[in-house]
Design an enzyme around this catalytic site. Structure first.
Site, PDB file in Angstrom:
ATOM      1  CG  ASP A 156      -2.277  34.415  17.544  1.00  0.00           C
ATOM      2  OD1 ASP A 156      -1.422  34.375  18.445  1.00  0.00           O
ATOM      3  OD2 ASP A 156      -3.507  34.477  17.769  1.00  0.00           O
ATOM      4  CB  CYS A 194      -1.366  39.300  18.649  1.00  0.00           C
ATOM      5  SG  CYS A 194      -1.660  37.532  18.853  1.00  0.00           S
ATOM      6  NE  ARG A 197      -7.641  38.782  26.940  1.00  0.00           N
ATOM      7  CZ  ARG A 197      -6.360  38.774  26.565  1.00  0.00           C
ATOM      8  NH1 ARG A 197      -5.503  37.939  27.132  1.00  0.00           N
ATOM      9  NH2 ARG A 197      -5.933  39.584  25.623  1.00  0.00           N
ATOM     10  NE  ARG A 254      -3.524  45.268  22.487  1.00  0.00           N
ATOM     11  CZ  ARG A 254      -3.839  44.174  23.187  1.00  0.00           C
ATOM     12  NH1 ARG A 254      -3.085  43.107  23.100  1.00  0.00           N
ATOM     13  NH2 ARG A 254      -4.937  44.140  23.937  1.00  0.00           N
ATOM     14  CD  GLN A 273      -2.690  42.227  19.285  1.00  0.00           C
ATOM     15  OE1 GLN A 273      -2.619  41.945  20.473  1.00  0.00           O
ATOM     16  NE2 GLN A 273      -1.682  42.794  18.645  1.00  0.00           N
TER      17      GLN A 273
HETATM   18  N1   CP Z   1      -1.790  40.109  22.556  1.00  0.00           N
HETATM   19  C1   CP Z   1      -2.434  40.008  23.734  1.00  0.00           C
HETATM   20  O1   CP Z   1      -3.642  40.262  23.833  1.00  0.00           O
HETATM   21  O2   CP Z   1      -1.646  39.649  24.777  1.00  0.00           O
HETATM   22  P1   CP Z   1      -2.141  39.250  26.238  1.00  0.00           P
HETATM   23  O3   CP Z   1      -2.912  37.968  26.114  1.00  0.00           O
HETATM   24  O4   CP Z   1      -0.895  39.104  27.051  1.00  0.00           O
HETATM   25  O5   CP Z   1      -3.032  40.339  26.758  1.00  0.00           O
HETATM   26  N1  NVA Z   2      -5.332  33.776  19.581  1.00  0.00           N
HETATM   27  C1  NVA Z   2      -4.711  33.993  20.868  1.00  0.00           C
HETATM   28  C2  NVA Z   2      -4.447  35.443  21.070  1.00  0.00           C
HETATM   29  C3  NVA Z   2      -3.763  35.791  22.345  1.00  0.00           C
HETATM   30  C4  NVA Z   2      -3.589  37.257  22.515  1.00  0.00           C
HETATM   31  C5  NVA Z   2      -5.593  33.460  21.965  1.00  0.00           C
HETATM   32  O1  NVA Z   2      -6.816  33.660  21.900  1.00  0.00           O
HETATM   33  O2  NVA Z   2      -5.081  32.810  22.871  1.00  0.00           O
END
Ligand code: CP
Ligand code: NVA
Length: 336
Positions: free
Chosen positions: A223, A263, A102, A291, A132
């Site tokens: 979101d 999400c 990530r 997920r 996601q």
């Molecule tokens: N939806 C999602 O990716 O959640 P997290 O940021 O908690 O992993």
């Molecule tokens: N758009 C949000 C998604 C979190 C899962 C972010 O990037 O923070």
């Protein structure tokens, strides 16, 4: 070798296969457990941002199929700071069977994939969030028994989640309407990519009118207004987005059978109200659970016996400058 970086990199048939496989794995898990399809395999999970769902669902998915996953925090790795992305990819690839990451910068996930000798999975970047979207598509598929022709309305900030939904809608021939304020709508490049991917099958409309976007929708998705990394803009965004809140009044314009997705994490009282998030049309928690199942299918496909990790078909646009593995060409030639 295949990576899982973007729904646009996969064929619609492969994505459908992953969804069907997720349904099977979910059923199997509920009926007593999955077989140890990834016995002894290890997944490194590299995070530059916080996470609940992504971290825990990947870790549990590996455990359910006999594998192992471990978390590497931003402090430990220092991606691109303490050490170059290319070096991290090659070092980790010597220890584990796959890397999930990530990152902020999408280029970092592309660089990891370019240099990694093992499959790389995108656990969210500033650009997209493909795992996601797979869980979201699985949730919609379970609800309606199909994806093609369904109307998905996305309301709010067009962000990383929106990009992956757009690619998913393109792959599965869905209709997608996006209701976002000007300046927060999808980038033309993402829309163009989705249109090309859909080969004329994508019916997409972008508007700054949330009511127009939601009208008649089968699925209403929202979101956060402020994604991770945009915290400095939170106040400014809170002033712009209130007309895009998914509340009961807005939802009443969707189809009667519409479901609501988010999400998570949700900022209740901002992009979504409690009434909607906890209401009868909400599928937020089955979606979050999915997920686990969607990612398990991806892991098994990438790492399982005869999986995509063994494919001769390299994803060349991600790995084009990387020399082919020694001996691979000979193997291919022999097959002919
Ligand atoms: N939806 C999602 O990716 O959640 P997290 O940021 O908690 O992993
Ligand atoms: N758009 C949000 C998604 C979190 C899962 C972010 O990037 O923070």
């Amino acid at each position: 070798m295949k990576h899982f970086l973007d729904l646009a990199d996969w064929t619609a048939a492969d994505l459908q296969y992953l969804l069907d496989s997720a349904v099977t794995l979910k059923d199997e898990h509920r009926r007593g457990g999955n077989p140890p399809l990834l016995k002894g395999k290890a997944l490194a999970m590299v995070f530059q941002k916080p996470s609940l769902r992504t971290r825990v669902s990947f870790e549990m998915a590996m455990q359910h199929v006999g594998g192992y996953a471990f978390y590497l925090s931003p402090q430990e790795i220092g991606l691109g700071k303490r050490e170059s992305t290319a070096d991290i990819a090659r070092v980790l690839g010597g220890y584990v069977d796959a890397i999930m990451a990530r990152t902020f910068d999408h280029q970092h996930i592309l660089d990891l994939a370019r240099w990694s000798p093992v499959p790389v999975i995108n656990g969210l970047t500033d650009y997209n969030h493909p795992c996601q979207a797979m869980a979201d598509l699985l949730t919609i598929y379970e609800e309606f028994g199909r994806l093609e022709g369904l109307h998905l309305a996305y309301i709010g900030d067009s962000n990383n989640v929106t990009t992956s939904l757009l690619m998913g809608a393109a792959q599965f021939g869905m209709k997608m309407t996006i209701g976002s304020p000007e300046g927060f709508q999808p980038k033309p490049a993402a829309l163009e990519k989705a249109r090309q991917l859909a080969r004329g099958r994508l019916d997409v409309a972008v508007t700054d009118d949330p009511l127009a976007a939601v009208t008649g929708a089968d699925v209403v998705y929202t979101d956060t207004w402020t994604s991770m990394g945009q915290e400095a803009e939170a106040e400014q965004r809170r002033a712009i987005f209130p007309p895009y809140q998914v509340n009961e009044a807005l939802l009443s314009h969707a189809a009667e059978h519409a479901i609501v997705l988010h999400c998570l994490p949700a900022h209740r009282g901002e992009e979504i109200t409690d009434e909607v998030a906890d209401g009868p049309q909400s599928r937020l928690f089955p979606q979050a659970e999915n997920r686990l199942h969607a990612q398990k299918a991806i892991l098994v496909h990438l790492l399982g016996a005869g999986g995509a990790a063994d494919d001769e078909d390299d994803q060349t646009e991600q790995t084009e400058k990387k020399p082919k593995k020694k001996g691979k060409k000979d193997k291919k030639d022999k097959k002919k």
